[in-house]
Scaffold this active site. Structure first.
Site, PDB file in Angstrom:
ATOM      1  N   ASP A  22     -27.738  -0.021  36.168  1.00 14.55           N
ATOM      2  CA  ASP A  22     -26.293  -0.262  36.139  1.00 14.55           C
ATOM      3  C   ASP A  22     -25.679   0.414  34.900  1.00 14.55           C
ATOM      4  O   ASP A  22     -24.601   1.013  34.960  1.00 14.55           O
ATOM      5  CB  ASP A  22     -26.026  -1.771  36.096  1.00 14.55           C
ATOM      6  CG  ASP A  22     -26.837  -2.503  37.148  1.00 14.55           C
ATOM      7  OD1 ASP A  22     -26.527  -2.366  38.331  1.00 14.55           O
ATOM      8  OD2 ASP A  22     -27.822  -3.172  36.780  1.00 14.55           O
ATOM      9  N   HIS A  81     -27.819  -8.637  37.486  1.00 12.81           N
ATOM     10  CA  HIS A  81     -27.909  -7.391  38.265  1.00 12.81           C
ATOM     11  C   HIS A  81     -27.479  -7.724  39.691  1.00 12.81           C
ATOM     12  O   HIS A  81     -28.301  -7.925  40.591  1.00 12.81           O
ATOM     13  CB  HIS A  81     -29.347  -6.852  38.239  1.00 12.81           C
ATOM     14  CG  HIS A  81     -29.542  -5.660  39.133  1.00 12.81           C
ATOM     15  ND1 HIS A  81     -28.864  -4.476  38.958  1.00 12.81           N
ATOM     16  CD2 HIS A  81     -30.322  -5.477  40.227  1.00 12.81           C
ATOM     17  CE1 HIS A  81     -29.223  -3.622  39.901  1.00 12.81           C
ATOM     18  NE2 HIS A  81     -30.103  -4.204  40.689  1.00 12.81           N
TER      19      HIS A  81
HETATM   20  N1  NAI Z   1     -33.280  -3.990  39.264  1.00 11.52           N
HETATM   21  C1  NAI Z   1     -32.869  -2.869  39.840  1.00 11.52           C
HETATM   22  O1  NAI Z   1     -32.003  -2.180  39.291  1.00 11.52           O
HETATM   23  C2  NAI Z   1     -33.419  -2.409  41.164  1.00 11.52           C
HETATM   24  C3  NAI Z   1     -34.269  -3.189  41.902  1.00 11.52           C
HETATM   25  N2  NAI Z   1     -34.755  -2.764  43.118  1.00 11.52           N
HETATM   26  C4  NAI Z   1     -35.681  -3.665  43.833  1.00 11.52           C
HETATM   27  O2  NAI Z   1     -37.021  -3.215  43.657  1.00 11.52           O
HETATM   28  C5  NAI Z   1     -37.848  -3.750  44.703  1.00 11.52           C
HETATM   29  C6  NAI Z   1     -38.789  -2.685  45.264  1.00 11.52           C
HETATM   30  O3  NAI Z   1     -38.037  -1.665  45.893  1.00 11.52           O
HETATM   31  P1  NAI Z   1     -38.757  -0.477  46.692  1.00 11.52           P
HETATM   32  O4  NAI Z   1     -39.869   0.100  45.901  1.00 11.52           O
HETATM   33  O5  NAI Z   1     -37.680   0.416  47.162  1.00 11.52           O
HETATM   34  O6  NAI Z   1     -39.343  -1.294  47.920  1.00 11.52           O
HETATM   35  P2  NAI Z   1     -40.571  -0.900  48.911  1.00 11.52           P
HETATM   36  O7  NAI Z   1     -40.471  -1.815  50.078  1.00 11.52           O
HETATM   37  O8  NAI Z   1     -40.614   0.573  49.126  1.00 11.52           O
HETATM   38  O9  NAI Z   1     -41.841  -1.281  48.034  1.00 11.52           O
HETATM   39  C7  NAI Z   1     -42.156  -2.589  47.704  1.00 11.52           C
HETATM   40  C8  NAI Z   1     -43.647  -2.660  47.543  1.00 11.52           C
HETATM   41  O10 NAI Z   1     -43.966  -3.973  47.073  1.00 11.52           O
HETATM   42  C9  NAI Z   1     -45.125  -4.388  47.730  1.00 11.52           C
HETATM   43  N3  NAI Z   1     -45.275  -5.838  47.646  1.00 11.52           N
HETATM   44  C10 NAI Z   1     -44.724  -6.798  48.429  1.00 11.52           C
HETATM   45  N4  NAI Z   1     -45.163  -8.016  48.062  1.00 11.52           N
HETATM   46  C11 NAI Z   1     -45.996  -7.836  47.014  1.00 11.52           C
HETATM   47  C12 NAI Z   1     -46.772  -8.689  46.212  1.00 11.52           C
HETATM   48  N5  NAI Z   1     -46.790 -10.009  46.420  1.00 11.52           N
HETATM   49  N6  NAI Z   1     -47.532  -8.154  45.230  1.00 11.52           N
HETATM   50  C13 NAI Z   1     -47.541  -6.816  45.007  1.00 11.52           C
HETATM   51  N7  NAI Z   1     -46.832  -5.946  45.758  1.00 11.52           N
HETATM   52  C14 NAI Z   1     -46.064  -6.437  46.742  1.00 11.52           C
HETATM   53  C15 NAI Z   1     -44.954  -3.846  49.149  1.00 11.52           C
HETATM   54  O11 NAI Z   1     -46.187  -3.817  49.856  1.00 11.52           O
HETATM   55  C16 NAI Z   1     -44.422  -2.450  48.843  1.00 11.52           C
HETATM   56  O12 NAI Z   1     -45.483  -1.524  48.639  1.00 11.52           O
HETATM   57  C17 NAI Z   1     -36.877  -4.339  45.726  1.00 11.52           C
HETATM   58  O13 NAI Z   1     -36.798  -5.749  45.539  1.00 11.52           O
HETATM   59  C18 NAI Z   1     -35.550  -3.694  45.341  1.00 11.52           C
HETATM   60  O14 NAI Z   1     -34.442  -4.464  45.761  1.00 11.52           O
HETATM   61  C19 NAI Z   1     -34.417  -1.547  43.621  1.00 11.52           C
HETATM   62  C20 NAI Z   1     -33.570  -0.723  42.924  1.00 11.52           C
HETATM   63  C21 NAI Z   1     -33.000  -1.098  41.656  1.00 11.52           C
HETATM   64  O1  OAA Z   2     -28.868  -2.450  45.560  1.00 12.06           O
HETATM   65  C1  OAA Z   2     -30.067  -2.729  45.776  1.00 12.06           C
HETATM   66  O2  OAA Z   2     -30.448  -3.590  46.565  1.00 12.06           O
HETATM   67  C2  OAA Z   2     -31.092  -1.988  44.968  1.00 12.06           C
HETATM   68  C3  OAA Z   2     -30.663  -2.151  43.572  1.00 12.06           C
HETATM   69  O3  OAA Z   2     -30.860  -3.176  42.959  1.00 12.06           O
HETATM   70  C4  OAA Z   2     -29.766  -1.129  43.021  1.00 12.06           C
HETATM   71  O4  OAA Z   2     -29.720   0.003  43.511  1.00 12.06           O
HETATM   72  O5  OAA Z   2     -29.082  -1.449  42.049  1.00 12.06           O
END
Ligand code: NAI
Ligand code: OAA
Length: 326
Positions: free
Chosen positions: A159, A187
């Site tokens: 952000d 967030h």
């Molecule tokens: N804080 C932030 O600014 C942001 C947060 N996110 C969040 O990050 C997270 C991951 O996003 P992506 O990589 O795009 O998702 P993705 O679905 O591509 O990958 C998630 C991975 O986590 C694994 N997983 C699920 N449960 C698990 C567990 N208990 N232990 C270990 N691994 C586990 C899945 O098998 C998968 O490989 C989401 O919750 C998303 O909303 C995404 C973008 C920004």
């Molecule tokens: O918007 C979402 O769900 C993924 C995220 O946290 C971001 O891009 O800031």
């Protein structure tokens, strides 16, 4: 050569993981002189994909990559860990708010908090990326009572970076001219990006734009950027999220620049009237591997209302997961 440090990444077989691991292994996160052992944790069905990622890491011949461990067992994944990036969680789809993920994701963080408590280094630095990041960080922290609560943080750096680019573009400058950006709070769509303390080329950013743009364009654009990416890409931001995670840990481990600060979701000590114990994003300066909340920034009535609203949302999220908070 320094001794290697152990870096745990959860969700390592996912989208963010794929954009993150290669940069950690290259030295972008902890510096060019710091070897790393990657401890990659994902769920059992993802282990084949994780092996593929490990093969690719090996094929990069990174001089700083001392070892790669792949596991589906949190007790192995967090063993002696010095840094943990908790990415593994379900991402949201179109039309969802991040807190709609709480039910699906919260349990993951109580299990991992316990594993960190039992197996990680007592000095571990934890960054929670998986959404809703602040409340998941709170759950992790509360399940790891033997570790200082200050060691658990949530990611609002994405952000922060988004807000820097928006104000740079609006004022015809570059991000190099923007300093002292702050994201306050959660967030989520209630986060408050603060232009009253931001500087562009040394001038106060809120003086360079009109209040109408600040309120009705800048703030909602930053608050809704994640949703806009999901709409455009059909998947949530991954490369920019990985980049922000690298930035967050790098600032924490290696320090912030001069008088500038960064936004980090950290354990509130009551600063700025924010309830103690919430994981709330504040302006933070980092030095010697530790962070401190920047004190004494002016808060006008407009900012106060927004800072309190996002704190209120965090308190509600916390109350909704009481059963996971020992
Ligand atoms: N804080 C932030 O600014 C942001 C947060 N996110 C969040 O990050 C997270 C991951 O996003 P992506 O990589 O795009 O998702 P993705 O679905 O591509 O990958 C998630 C991975 O986590 C694994 N997983 C699920 N449960 C698990 C567990 N208990 N232990 C270990 N691994 C586990 C899945 O098998 C998968 O490989 C989401 O919750 C998303 O909303 C995404 C973008 C920004
Ligand atoms: O918007 C979402 O769900 C993924 C995220 O946290 C971001 O891009 O800031």
């Amino acid at each position: 050569m320094k001794q290697p440090v152990r870096v745990t990444v959860t969700g390592a077989a996912g989208q963010i993981g794929y954009a993150l691991l290669f940069r950690i292994a290259s030295g972008a996160m902890l510096g060019d002189d710091q070897p790393v052992i990657l401890q990659l944790l994902d769920i059992t069905p993802a282990l084949d994909a994780l092996q593929g990622v490990k093969m690719e890491l090996e094929d990069c011949a990174f001089p700083l990559l001392a070892d790669v461990v792949c596991t589906d067992d949190p007790n192995v994944g967090f063993k002696d860990s010095d840094y943990a990036l908790l990415v593994g969680a379900r991402p949201r789809g179109p039309g969802m708010e991040r807190k709609d993920l709480l039910e699906a994701n919260a349990a993951i963080f109580s299990v991992q908090g316990k594993a960190i408590d039992q197996h990680a280094s007592k000095d571990i630095k934890v960054l929670v990326v998986g959404n809703p990041a602040n409340t998941n960080a709170l759950i992790t922290q509360r399940n790891a009572p033997s570790i200082n609560p200050r060691n658990f943080t949530a990611m609002t750096r994405l952000d922060h970076n988004r807000a820097m680019t928006q104000i740079a573009q609006k004022t015809g400058k570059t991000v190099n001219d923007v300093t002292n950006m702050t994201i306050w709070g959660n967030h989520s769509a209630t986060q408050y990006p603060d232009l009253f303390n931001t500087k562009v080329d040394g001038k106060t950013a809120s003086d360079l734009v009109d209040q109408e743009w600040l309120e009705n364009d800048f703030i909602p654009t930053v608050q809704q950027r994640g949703a806009a990416i999901i709409k455009a890409r059909g998947a949530s931001s991954a490369a920019s999220a990985a980049n922000a995670a690298i930035d967050h840990v790098r600032s924490w481990a290696l320090g912030t620049e001069g008088d500038d600060w960064v936004s980090m979701g950290v354990y509130s000590d009551g600063s700025y009237g924010i309830e103690e114990g919430l994981i709330y994003s504040f302006p933070c300066r980092c030095n010697n591997g530790d962070w401190e909340i920047v004190q004494g920034l002016p808060v006008n009535d407009f900012s106060r209302g927004k800072m309190d609203a996002t704190a209120q949302e965090l308190a509600e999220e916390r109350d909704g997961v009481k059963h996971l908070l020992p």
